[in-house]
Write a protein that holds these residues in place. Structure first.
Motif, PDB file in Angstrom:
ATOM      1  N   UNK A   6     -12.653  76.296  58.677  1.00  0.00           N
ATOM      2  CA  UNK A   6     -12.034  77.288  59.549  1.00  0.00           C
ATOM      3  C   UNK A   6     -11.141  76.635  60.579  1.00  0.00           C
ATOM      4  N   UNK A   7     -10.367  77.465  61.256  1.00  0.00           N
ATOM      5  CA  UNK A   7      -9.483  76.977  62.302  1.00  0.00           C
ATOM      6  C   UNK A   7      -8.322  77.930  62.472  1.00  0.00           C
ATOM      7  N   UNK A   8      -7.488  77.648  63.460  1.00  0.00           N
ATOM      8  CA  UNK A   8      -6.362  78.551  63.713  1.00  0.00           C
ATOM      9  C   UNK A   8      -5.332  78.533  62.585  1.00  0.00           C
ATOM     10  N   UNK A   9      -4.485  79.527  62.607  1.00  0.00           N
ATOM     11  CA  UNK A   9      -3.372  79.609  61.677  1.00  0.00           C
ATOM     12  C   UNK A   9      -2.530  78.343  61.795  1.00  0.00           C
ATOM     13  N   UNK A  10      -2.086  77.804  60.652  1.00  0.00           N
ATOM     14  CA  UNK A  10      -1.210  76.630  60.575  1.00  0.00           C
ATOM     15  C   UNK A  10      -1.893  75.338  61.024  1.00  0.00           C
ATOM     16  N   UNK A  11      -3.236  75.291  61.000  1.00  0.00           N
ATOM     17  CA  UNK A  11      -3.945  74.086  61.440  1.00  0.00           C
ATOM     18  C   UNK A  11      -4.148  73.072  60.317  1.00  0.00           C
ATOM     19  N   UNK A  12      -3.963  73.491  59.063  1.00  0.00           N
ATOM     20  CA  UNK A  12      -4.149  72.567  57.949  1.00  0.00           C
ATOM     21  C   UNK A  12      -5.368  72.878  57.092  1.00  0.00           C
ATOM     22  N   UNK A  55      -2.942  91.109  60.425  1.00  0.00           N
ATOM     23  CA  UNK A  55      -3.612  90.189  59.507  1.00  0.00           C
ATOM     24  C   UNK A  55      -4.681  89.378  60.228  1.00  0.00           C
ATOM     25  N   UNK A  56      -4.630  89.335  61.550  1.00  0.00           N
ATOM     26  CA  UNK A  56      -5.584  88.558  62.347  1.00  0.00           C
ATOM     27  C   UNK A  56      -6.806  89.373  62.743  1.00  0.00           C
ATOM     28  N   UNK A  57      -7.046  90.464  62.055  1.00  0.00           N
ATOM     29  CA  UNK A  57      -8.235  91.283  62.277  1.00  0.00           C
ATOM     30  C   UNK A  57      -9.261  90.984  61.188  1.00  0.00           C
ATOM     31  N   UNK A 133      -4.432  84.520  70.368  1.00  0.00           N
ATOM     32  CA  UNK A 133      -5.514  85.218  71.076  1.00  0.00           C
ATOM     33  C   UNK A 133      -6.605  85.669  70.101  1.00  0.00           C
ATOM     34  N   UNK A 134      -6.218  86.103  68.911  1.00  0.00           N
ATOM     35  CA  UNK A 134      -7.205  86.503  67.886  1.00  0.00           C
ATOM     36  C   UNK A 134      -8.047  85.308  67.460  1.00  0.00           C
ATOM     37  N   UNK A 135      -7.402  84.166  67.323  1.00  0.00           N
ATOM     38  CA  UNK A 135      -8.133  82.946  66.982  1.00  0.00           C
ATOM     39  C   UNK A 135      -9.164  82.625  68.067  1.00  0.00           C
ATOM     40  N   UNK A 136      -8.734  82.668  69.331  1.00  0.00           N
ATOM     41  CA  UNK A 136      -9.661  82.352  70.420  1.00  0.00           C
ATOM     42  C   UNK A 136     -10.823  83.334  70.474  1.00  0.00           C
ATOM     43  N   UNK A 137     -10.538  84.597  70.205  1.00  0.00           N
ATOM     44  CA  UNK A 137     -11.560  85.639  70.308  1.00  0.00           C
ATOM     45  C   UNK A 137     -12.427  85.743  69.056  1.00  0.00           C
ATOM     46  N   UNK A 138     -11.824  85.631  67.868  1.00  0.00           N
ATOM     47  CA  UNK A 138     -12.534  85.946  66.621  1.00  0.00           C
ATOM     48  C   UNK A 138     -12.549  84.833  65.579  1.00  0.00           C
TER      49      UNK A 138
END
Length: 168
Positions: A6-12, A55-57, A133-138
């Motif tokens: 897992x990880x944020x969008x575009x993290x690899x 898409x971040x939901x 913000x979606x990454x930080x929250x969810x």
């Protein structure tokens, strides 16, 4: 072994999953990747944010189908890798993982990489901020336990460290 990445969008996440599946296959293991993006609901069923598909939901992902597929394939493969923004969101799926890799990048790196991402056409600045913000929250685990390896996605992955974690 079932591995969650897992990880944020575009993290690899996809890059690391591909590196790992190649490594395991070269070492005689049957390995497969499931990309959470392949389990999204039809766009008409996904919530909107400011009239844009969100898409971040977590509601964009068919978590039950992904769980069903992973449960089936873990008995047919030596290594099953699941990667995605919400890889650690669903408690049932999270409980299947024997190893968990969480990729961290800075907000600056995320913004630079997202701005260069032309797959979806123009992305408004407000939506890029919404993704972060979606990454930080969810998107990140609520508690990073000792059974997670935190890997940096800023540069090349430290494969020696990652493989050492996976093989112990």
């Amino acid at each position: 072994m079932v591995i969650g990445i897992g990880g944020p969008s575009r993290s690899g996440k996809s890059t690391l999953a591909n590196l790992l599946v190649t490594y395991f296959r070269k070492n005689g293991k049957k390995a497969i990747i499931f990309h959470q993006d392949d389990f999204v609901f039809p766009e008409t069923q996904i919530p909107k944010v400011r009239d844009k598909t969100d898409w971040e939901s977590p509601a964009s992902i068919d978590h039950e189908l992904l769980l069903e597929v992973v449960t089936d394939f873990k008995h047919r493969f030596d290594v099953v890798i699941v990667e995605g923004f919400f890889a650690f969101f669903d408690p049932k799926l999270n409980s299947l993982y024997e190893k968990r890799l969480f990729i961290k990048i800075s907000k600056r790196t995320f913004i630079i990489r997202k701005a260069m991402d032309s797959r979806w056409g123009y992305i408004p600045t407000w939506y890029i901020d919404h993704i972060w913000k979606s990454y930080l929250k969810l998107g990140k685990p609520s508690i990073i336990k000792s059974d997670y390896l935190i890997a940096s996605g800023e540069d090349e992955f430290d494969m020696k460290k990652i493989l050492g974690y996976l093989e112990k």
